[in-house]
Design an enzyme around this catalytic site. Structure first.
Site, mmCIF file in Angstrom:
data_model
loop_
_atom_site.group_PDB
_atom_site.id
_atom_site.type_symbol
_atom_site.label_atom_id
_atom_site.label_comp_id
_atom_site.label_asym_id
_atom_site.label_seq_id
_atom_site.Cartn_x
_atom_site.Cartn_y
_atom_site.Cartn_z
ATOM 1 N N GLU A 241 -0.842 12.788 32.406
ATOM 2 C CA GLU A 241 -2.292 13.162 32.527
ATOM 3 C C GLU A 241 -2.083 14.845 32.578
ATOM 4 O O GLU A 241 -3.435 15.176 32.603
ATOM 5 C CB GLU A 241 -2.510 12.722 33.993
ATOM 6 C CG GLU A 241 -2.851 11.242 34.209
ATOM 7 C CD GLU A 241 -3.959 10.709 33.236
ATOM 8 O OE1 GLU A 241 -4.811 11.648 32.868
ATOM 9 O OE2 GLU A 241 -4.119 9.483 33.014
ATOM 10 N N GLU B 9 18.691 0.927 35.788
ATOM 11 C CA GLU B 9 18.910 1.660 36.920
ATOM 12 C C GLU B 9 20.159 1.911 37.454
ATOM 13 O O GLU B 9 20.502 3.167 38.291
ATOM 14 C CB GLU B 9 17.798 1.362 37.984
ATOM 15 C CG GLU B 9 18.582 -0.103 38.950
ATOM 16 C CD GLU B 9 17.312 -0.215 39.943
ATOM 17 O OE1 GLU B 9 17.988 -0.216 41.364
ATOM 18 O OE2 GLU B 9 16.253 -0.210 39.794
#
Length: 272
Positions: free
Chosen positions: A81, A112
């Site tokens: 953004e 992960e």
């Protein structure tokens, strides 16, 4: 290391499947109300990290978020953004997720738990001395993130973290930890809920405060935003109208000429 994972503790609500929709929504909302108060308690830690990010960006540095699962996705959202909102280069703020871009939409098995991949991912982005790396992990125990920050520390990069358990291995590893302790989730262990909300709020603060400090906002307006759709073009035109007191058509023509709100205003004032 012994510490309590409050994000994994049992929900204080029982028999969720027996609740009405109204009760489910009310109880979730009541839990969500506690999140901003938890963030408020760590504002000094957020301030310290933002100050470091701004300092390094003024020296040409960039910001990297690294995370897995929900945490990684939230970092990507915040990073993505920044260019349209503040008109900065797409690589100034970067989101990296364990498992690569395919993990944005669906989980990548064991990603992960990989202890070496984060540093490899950062090296692929040519991480430099002035770059700052923020690890995001609600649990504070994600190996991908912890080991990534350890390598950053070894290479003299500034490191921060956003986690939701106090005293976690991640917080101990990061030079500038942010620990937003939101407590047990409504659905036990579902850290995409309160923990995810807390992480999103902190990410908003970090990127927005940083960009304002770097001069990417004037007054309260996104004067450097990218004009990527009609709504944003219209917003840009109205910003120009409020800044230099011209009508809509004149503001629109200035925006088309200069392609940017700030440049349009400066160009008009310089030619006035």
């Amino acid at each position: 290391m012994n510490f309590t994972k409050t994000t994994e503790q049992s929900s204080k609500y029982e028999h969720l499947e027996q609740m009405s929709v109204a009760d489910l929504l009310s109880n979730i909302n009541n839990e969500d109300k506690t999140v901003p108060l938890a963030v408020e308690k760590v504002l000094p830690q957020i301030e310290t990290l933002v100050t470091k990010v701004v300092e390094k960006m003024k020296l040409g540095g960039r910001l990297f978020y690294i995370g897995a699962g929900t945490s990684g996705r939230l970092g990507i959202v915040d990073a993505s953004e920044c260019p349209p909102t503040f008109g900065v280069p797409f690589d100034l703020v970067n989101g990296i997720i364990a498992g690569g871009d395919k993990a944005i939409r669906r989980a990548v098995e064991n990603a992960e738990d990989n202890t070496t991949q984060a540093w490899i991912d950062l090296q692929e982005q040519n991480i430099g001395a002035n770059d700052v790396v923020i690890g995001i992990a609600a649990s504070g125990t994600t190996p991908y993130v912890i080991e990534g920050l350890k390598k950053c520390n070894e290479n003299n990069n500034i490191t921060g973290c956003i986690t939701c358990n106090e005293g976690s291995p991640l917080a101990v590893t990061a030079q500038f930890p942010i620990e937003v302790v939101v407590g047990p989730e409504f659905v036990t262990g579902s850290s995409r809920m309160k923990a995810g909300t807390a992480q999103k709020l902190v990410l908003n603060m970090i990127s927005t405060a940083t960009m304002i400090q770097l001069g990417k906002v004037k007054g309260n307006k996104m004067v450097d935003m990218q004009l990527s759709n009609d709504k944003l073009v219209d917003r840009g035109v109205k910003m120009i109208m409020s800044e230099i007191s011209v009508d809509y058509d004149k503001a629109s023509s200035l925006l088309k000429e200069f392609g940017n709100v700030r440049k349009a205003v400066d160009g008009f004032n310089n030619n006035d």
